[in-house]
Write a protein that holds these residues in place. Structure first.
Motif, PDB file in Angstrom:
ATOM      1  N   GLU A  20     -44.717   6.797  39.940  1.00 33.30           N
ATOM      2  CA  GLU A  20     -45.531   8.006  39.782  1.00 33.30           C
ATOM      3  C   GLU A  20     -45.547   8.830  41.062  1.00 33.30           C
ATOM      4  OE1 GLU A  20     -49.161   6.470  37.117  1.00 33.30           O
ATOM      5  OE2 GLU A  20     -48.113   4.957  38.323  1.00 33.30           O
ATOM      6  N   TYR A  21     -45.578   8.147  42.201  1.00 29.15           N
ATOM      7  CA  TYR A  21     -45.491   8.859  43.479  1.00 29.15           C
ATOM      8  C   TYR A  21     -44.148   9.584  43.599  1.00 29.15           C
ATOM      9  CZ  TYR A  21     -49.787   7.336  45.845  1.00 29.15           C
ATOM     10  OH  TYR A  21     -51.101   7.171  46.226  1.00 29.15           O
ATOM     11  N   GLU A  22     -43.078   8.894  43.208  1.00 30.44           N
ATOM     12  CA  GLU A  22     -41.745   9.503  43.277  1.00 30.44           C
ATOM     13  C   GLU A  22     -41.653  10.738  42.391  1.00 30.44           C
ATOM     14  OE1 GLU A  22     -38.807   6.600  42.337  1.00 30.44           O
ATOM     15  OE2 GLU A  22     -39.550   5.178  43.816  1.00 30.44           O
ATOM     16  N   ASP A  23     -42.253  10.657  41.219  1.00 27.38           N
ATOM     17  CA  ASP A  23     -42.224  11.794  40.305  1.00 27.38           C
ATOM     18  C   ASP A  23     -42.940  13.000  40.918  1.00 27.38           C
ATOM     19  OD1 ASP A  23     -41.869  13.046  37.564  1.00 27.38           O
ATOM     20  OD2 ASP A  23     -44.063  13.058  37.712  1.00 27.38           O
ATOM     21  N   LEU A  24     -44.065  12.762  41.576  1.00 24.36           N
ATOM     22  CA  LEU A  24     -44.798  13.852  42.211  1.00 24.36           C
ATOM     23  C   LEU A  24     -44.001  14.443  43.379  1.00 24.36           C
ATOM     24  CD1 LEU A  24     -48.365  12.275  42.126  1.00 24.36           C
ATOM     25  CD2 LEU A  24     -47.588  14.238  40.800  1.00 24.36           C
ATOM     26  N   LEU A  25     -43.320  13.574  44.128  1.00 19.01           N
ATOM     27  CA  LEU A  25     -42.473  14.073  45.207  1.00 19.01           C
ATOM     28  C   LEU A  25     -41.387  15.000  44.673  1.00 19.01           C
ATOM     29  CD1 LEU A  25     -42.022  10.833  47.349  1.00 19.01           C
ATOM     30  CD2 LEU A  25     -43.211  12.891  48.078  1.00 19.01           C
ATOM     31  N   LYS A  26     -40.781  14.604  43.569  1.00 18.11           N
ATOM     32  CA  LYS A  26     -39.727  15.436  42.982  1.00 18.11           C
ATOM     33  C   LYS A  26     -40.263  16.774  42.510  1.00 18.11           C
ATOM     34  CE  LYS A  26     -36.987  11.448  41.465  1.00 18.11           C
ATOM     35  NZ  LYS A  26     -36.532  10.664  40.293  1.00 18.11           N
ATOM     36  N   ARG A  27     -41.487  16.792  41.991  1.00 19.76           N
ATOM     37  CA  ARG A  27     -42.082  18.042  41.511  1.00 19.76           C
ATOM     38  C   ARG A  27     -42.380  19.007  42.661  1.00 19.76           C
ATOM     39  NH1 ARG A  27     -44.069  17.795  36.167  1.00 19.76           N
ATOM     40  NH2 ARG A  27     -43.853  15.719  35.238  1.00 19.76           N
ATOM     41  N   VAL A  28     -42.688  18.458  43.820  1.00 15.73           N
ATOM     42  CA  VAL A  28     -43.009  19.306  44.972  1.00 15.73           C
ATOM     43  C   VAL A  28     -41.743  19.725  45.728  1.00 15.73           C
ATOM     44  CG1 VAL A  28     -44.240  19.360  47.193  1.00 15.73           C
ATOM     45  CG2 VAL A  28     -45.302  18.276  45.210  1.00 15.73           C
ATOM     46  N   HIS A  29     -40.691  18.930  45.603  1.00 13.01           N
ATOM     47  CA  HIS A  29     -39.475  19.152  46.393  1.00 13.01           C
ATOM     48  C   HIS A  29     -38.899  20.559  46.235  1.00 13.01           C
ATOM     49  CE1 HIS A  29     -35.094  19.124  47.040  1.00 13.01           C
ATOM     50  NE2 HIS A  29     -35.357  18.289  48.037  1.00 13.01           N
ATOM     51  N   ASP A  30     -38.667  20.998  45.012  1.00 19.12           N
ATOM     52  CA  ASP A  30     -38.025  22.295  44.808  1.00 19.12           C
ATOM     53  C   ASP A  30     -38.882  23.473  45.271  1.00 19.12           C
ATOM     54  OD1 ASP A  30     -35.807  21.015  43.905  1.00 19.12           O
ATOM     55  OD2 ASP A  30     -36.114  21.470  41.780  1.00 19.12           O
ATOM     56  N   PRO A  31     -40.182  23.516  44.918  1.00 21.49           N
ATOM     57  CA  PRO A  31     -41.008  24.620  45.444  1.00 21.49           C
ATOM     58  C   PRO A  31     -41.064  24.630  46.976  1.00 21.49           C
ATOM     59  CG  PRO A  31     -42.117  23.541  43.613  1.00 21.49           C
ATOM     60  CD  PRO A  31     -40.931  22.696  43.945  1.00 21.49           C
ATOM     61  N   LEU A  32     -41.094  23.445  47.590  1.00 21.51           N
ATOM     62  CA  LEU A  32     -41.129  23.385  49.045  1.00 21.51           C
ATOM     63  C   LEU A  32     -39.817  23.900  49.632  1.00 21.51           C
ATOM     64  CD1 LEU A  32     -42.404  22.557  51.717  1.00 21.51           C
ATOM     65  CD2 LEU A  32     -41.574  20.236  51.334  1.00 21.51           C
ATOM     66  N   THR A  33     -38.704  23.480  49.051  1.00 16.45           N
ATOM     67  CA  THR A  33     -37.401  23.960  49.519  1.00 16.45           C
ATOM     68  C   THR A  33     -37.324  25.474  49.405  1.00 16.45           C
ATOM     69  OG1 THR A  33     -36.375  21.899  48.776  1.00 16.45           O
ATOM     70  CG2 THR A  33     -34.911  23.761  49.196  1.00 16.45           C
ATOM     71  N   LEU A  61     -43.303  17.832  58.636  1.00 13.25           N
ATOM     72  CA  LEU A  61     -43.487  16.812  57.612  1.00 13.25           C
ATOM     73  C   LEU A  61     -44.578  17.225  56.631  1.00 13.25           C
ATOM     74  CD1 LEU A  61     -43.281  15.229  60.658  1.00 13.25           C
ATOM     75  CD2 LEU A  61     -43.037  13.308  59.107  1.00 13.25           C
ATOM     76  N   VAL A  62     -44.285  17.071  55.370  1.00 11.90           N
ATOM     77  CA  VAL A  62     -45.295  17.212  54.330  1.00 11.90           C
ATOM     78  C   VAL A  62     -45.524  15.830  53.738  1.00 11.90           C
ATOM     79  CG1 VAL A  62     -45.912  18.282  52.135  1.00 11.90           C
ATOM     80  CG2 VAL A  62     -44.586  19.574  53.820  1.00 11.90           C
ATOM     81  N   LEU A  63     -46.738  15.313  53.922  1.00  9.73           N
ATOM     82  CA  LEU A  63     -47.096  14.001  53.393  1.00  9.73           C
ATOM     83  C   LEU A  63     -47.920  14.194  52.127  1.00  9.73           C
ATOM     84  CD1 LEU A  63     -48.116  12.170  56.693  1.00  9.73           C
ATOM     85  CD2 LEU A  63     -45.986  11.938  55.415  1.00  9.73           C
ATOM     86  N   LEU A  64     -47.473  13.587  51.050  1.00  9.99           N
ATOM     87  CA  LEU A  64     -48.135  13.715  49.759  1.00  9.99           C
ATOM     88  C   LEU A  64     -48.978  12.473  49.494  1.00  9.99           C
ATOM     89  CD1 LEU A  64     -47.725  16.187  47.907  1.00  9.99           C
ATOM     90  CD2 LEU A  64     -46.318  14.735  46.432  1.00  9.99           C
ATOM     91  N   GLU A  65     -50.261  12.672  49.201  1.00  9.56           N
ATOM     92  CA  GLU A  65     -51.131  11.538  48.890  1.00  9.56           C
ATOM     93  C   GLU A  65     -52.061  11.900  47.728  1.00  9.56           C
ATOM     94  OE1 GLU A  65     -52.524   8.590  47.896  1.00  9.56           O
ATOM     95  OE2 GLU A  65     -51.191   8.216  49.605  1.00  9.56           O
ATOM     96  N   PRO A  66     -51.750  11.418  46.516  1.00  9.05           N
ATOM     97  CA  PRO A  66     -52.543  11.759  45.326  1.00  9.05           C
ATOM     98  C   PRO A  66     -53.976  11.225  45.340  1.00  9.05           C
ATOM     99  CG  PRO A  66     -50.371  10.910  44.723  1.00  9.05           C
ATOM    100  CD  PRO A  66     -50.539  10.659  46.178  1.00  9.05           C
TER     101      PRO A  66
END
Length: 602
Positions: A201-214, A237-242
């Motif tokens: 689930e963490y990986e999925d959230l990282l992928k969702r943020v990746h493109d907008p951040l790029t 660094l952008v650290l994601l913590e749900p």
């Protein structure tokens, strides 16, 4: 996919943006960027603006990068997960309804563990008792102290600080003793197993943020005509913590690391405050460019007087480079803001002249309305204390027209500023009672003691500054070195070089602060230059360089002193004869800075 249970296994989505920029940017932009190079390495204290010069001692780093790592990364942190989860267990429910679903799942599973284990409940009670005892009145500052601590922890199960306590961020030292309790609690509720279980689930959230951040990073660099840096020792660094509230973004600058801690929302899933992330990214890109002109910043010092009554943090009232940097960033944000109205679409196939005329009329109306909205935002920033936003806004507009990079245009903006005009304009502003929300938030500070004395110096209240410094000297436990430093500069401004000399010597004998020591040497060098003792003056300037306080203004002033003697300007402009040897002198250089006028722009 499996994950080690005893390592700080950061699941990175490396943003290989050097390659990405080469693939995605149009040729015209690539050509404009070809003369730019990677930014130089800055260095800062926690939560402050960075310095270009590297310190003599390697500053502690967070999340140590691997060799050849990416300069820009999106990742997660297991120590941050542990502390964020602990706060949730102890009543941290902020924005729970809007959080990504994984936050509720983990909370439910921990509650089940607690229901089945008396040991887990005991360790939870001890942990939560500590959290309650260390709760701050400001909720955001309360959270920030735990985030600061998490950034400097080794991987579980050790969870120990990576640096000595004196090198930790100041706010984190208030809660560092939570670690033994956290380790016990984590073991009792099997927190590492939860971390592994919810990695997908963490990986999925990282992928969702990746493109907008790029997209945000690339768009920012395209607008500023700057290359996306490869790894040069500095990192963004952008650290994601749900497990944290999605409504707030926590950001700070530690040494060469620019860190944003964000939490994804539930709707739309993975959404983060990209404007806040972009703000810190602009700091990452712009601060080295500002500091590369640090020697020119001294002439902008009069601007600080204009903001003494503004609703700004103490740093922005006493240091010109942070003020300049933030005003420039505000101007860029206002220039590129979403104005909330649709831009008319250009007709793809035009057969009649009337269609072109209609489109041009609609475009003109749009540009007029959009500019009015942007100007309103600029006016608000000015009234919040960011008094150079309008100046930089106009300059950035010219930069757009000339299609040059910010790096190329920075010198013209700094050197071409009419400081007297901008200071006069700033003094006419009616400031608002409160300032803007700053994602790089610092603890509100009630100035006391020598900090108040410093502010009084900037406001010209030399008597008030002297009174405070003398009271500190009368206190056996007071900071005598810093008090002498205040008195020394007051004596300089009151044209009492003998008394100033004695106070600076006291500073050198007792201070341990690198910046205070370095500038005491510089001031002594100027005093010796005024007395025509060049040999001793050069020795003082060289001593300033050996102190190495890592600030570019120190290095520039010392090197200039070595290169050529300091010539103190006459501060009494009403003196009838400029060649009068008895005219009062100003070794502080203040009059020289105040009297300086830039050449007319070409």
């Amino acid at each position: 996919m499996s994950f080690p249970t005893k390592s700080f296994h950061r699941q990175r989505l490396l943003l290989s943006l050097c390659l990405a920029s080469s693939l995605l940017l149009p040729a015209s932009v690539l050509h404009a960027q070809s003369s730019s190079s990677s930014n130089s390495t800055p260095d800062t204290a926690p939560d402050t603006t960075v310095s270009k010069e590297a310190p003599t001692k390697v500053a502690p780093r967070i999340a140590q990068p691997e060799a050849g790592g990416s300069a820009i990364t999106l990742e997660t942190s297991e120590p941050l997960f542990y502390l964020a989860t602990a706060l949730n267990v102890c009543g941290y429910d902020t924005d729970l309804a809007n959080s990504a679903p994984v936050r509720l799942k983990i909370r439910d599973e921990i509650n089940a563990e607690l229901a089945d284990s008396a040991e887990a409940r005991t360790s939870r009670d001890a942990l939560c008792g500590y959290v309650r005892e260390h709760t701050l009145g400001d909720a955001s500052l309360n959270l920030a102290q735990y985030i600061s601590l998490a950034l400097y922890l080794t991987p579980p199960p050790e969870l120990t600080p990576t640096v000595g306590e004196t090198e930790l961020p100041p706010d984190s030292t208030q809660v560092v003793n939570i670690l033994p309790l956290l380790r016990t609690f984590a073991e009792d509720v099997h927190l590492n197993a939860l971390w592994i279980e919810h990695r997908p689930e963490y990986e999925d959230l990282l992928k969702r943020v990746h493109d907008p951040l790029t997209k945000t990073v690339l768009a920012s660099n395209i607008y500023l005509h700057l290359p996306v840096s490869s790894y040069d020792g500095r990192r963004f660094l952008v650290l994601l913590e749900p497990m944290l509230a999605p409504s707030t973004t926590n950001a700070r600058i530690y040494s060469n690391d620019y860190i944003v801690v964000a939490s994804p929302a539930a709707e739309p899933l993975g959404a983060v405050h990209m404007d806040d992330i972009r703000h810190i990214y602009l700091h990452y890109e712009i601060e080295p460019l500002v500091y590369s002109r640090s020697s020119a910043m001294e002439r902008l010092q009069p601007m600080l007087k204009a903001v003494q009554d503004a609703p700004l943090d103490y740093t922005y009232k006493t240091e010109i480079v942070p003020l300049i940097t933030e005003c420039l960033i505000k101007a860029i944000e206002d220039r590129t803001m979403d104005v909330g109205i649709a831009k008319p679409a250009k007709p793809t196939a035009v057969k009649q002249r009337a269609e072109i005329e209609q489109y041009n009329a609609e475009l003109s109306t749009y540009e007029h309305d959009a500019e009015a909205i942007r100007r309103k935002a600029v006016d608000l920033a000015m009234r919040q204390g960011w008094v150079l936003t309008e100046y930089f806004y106009n300059q950035i507009g010219q930069m757009e027209k000339d299609s040059v990079s910010l790096k190329e245009y920075m010198g013209e903006m700094v050197y071409g500023m009419d400081v007297e005009r901008e200071s006069h304009h700033a003094r006419q502003i009616a400031f608002l009672p409160s300032g803007s929300r700053d994602v790089l938030r610092r603890a509100p500070q009630q100035l006391t003691g020598l900090q108040l004395a410093e502010e009084k110096i900037y406001k010209g209240d030399l008597t008030g500054a002297s009174d405070i410094a003398n009271k500190v000297l009368a206190d056996p436990n007071g900071d005598h070195a810093q008090a002498h430093y205040v008195l020394a500069r007051v004596n300089l401004m009151q044209r009492q070089p003998g008394a100033a000399f004695a106070d600076f010597q006291e500073v050198l004998d007792s201070s341990k602060d690198p910046r205070t020591l370095a500038w005491s040497h510089i001031y002594l060098g100027r005093l010796y230059d005024v007395k025509d003792d060049r040999k001793k003056a050069v020795a003082e300037y060289q001593a300033a360089l050996t102190v190495r306080d890592a600030q570019p203004d120190t290095k520039a002033a010392a090197e200039k002193g070595i290169k050529e003697p300091f010539v103190a300007p006459k501060v009494a402009q009403q003196a009838k004869d400029e060649d009068d040897d008895d005219a009062p002198l100003d070794p502080s250089g203040k009059a020289e800075k105040d009297a300086y006028r830039p050449p007319p722009p070409h």
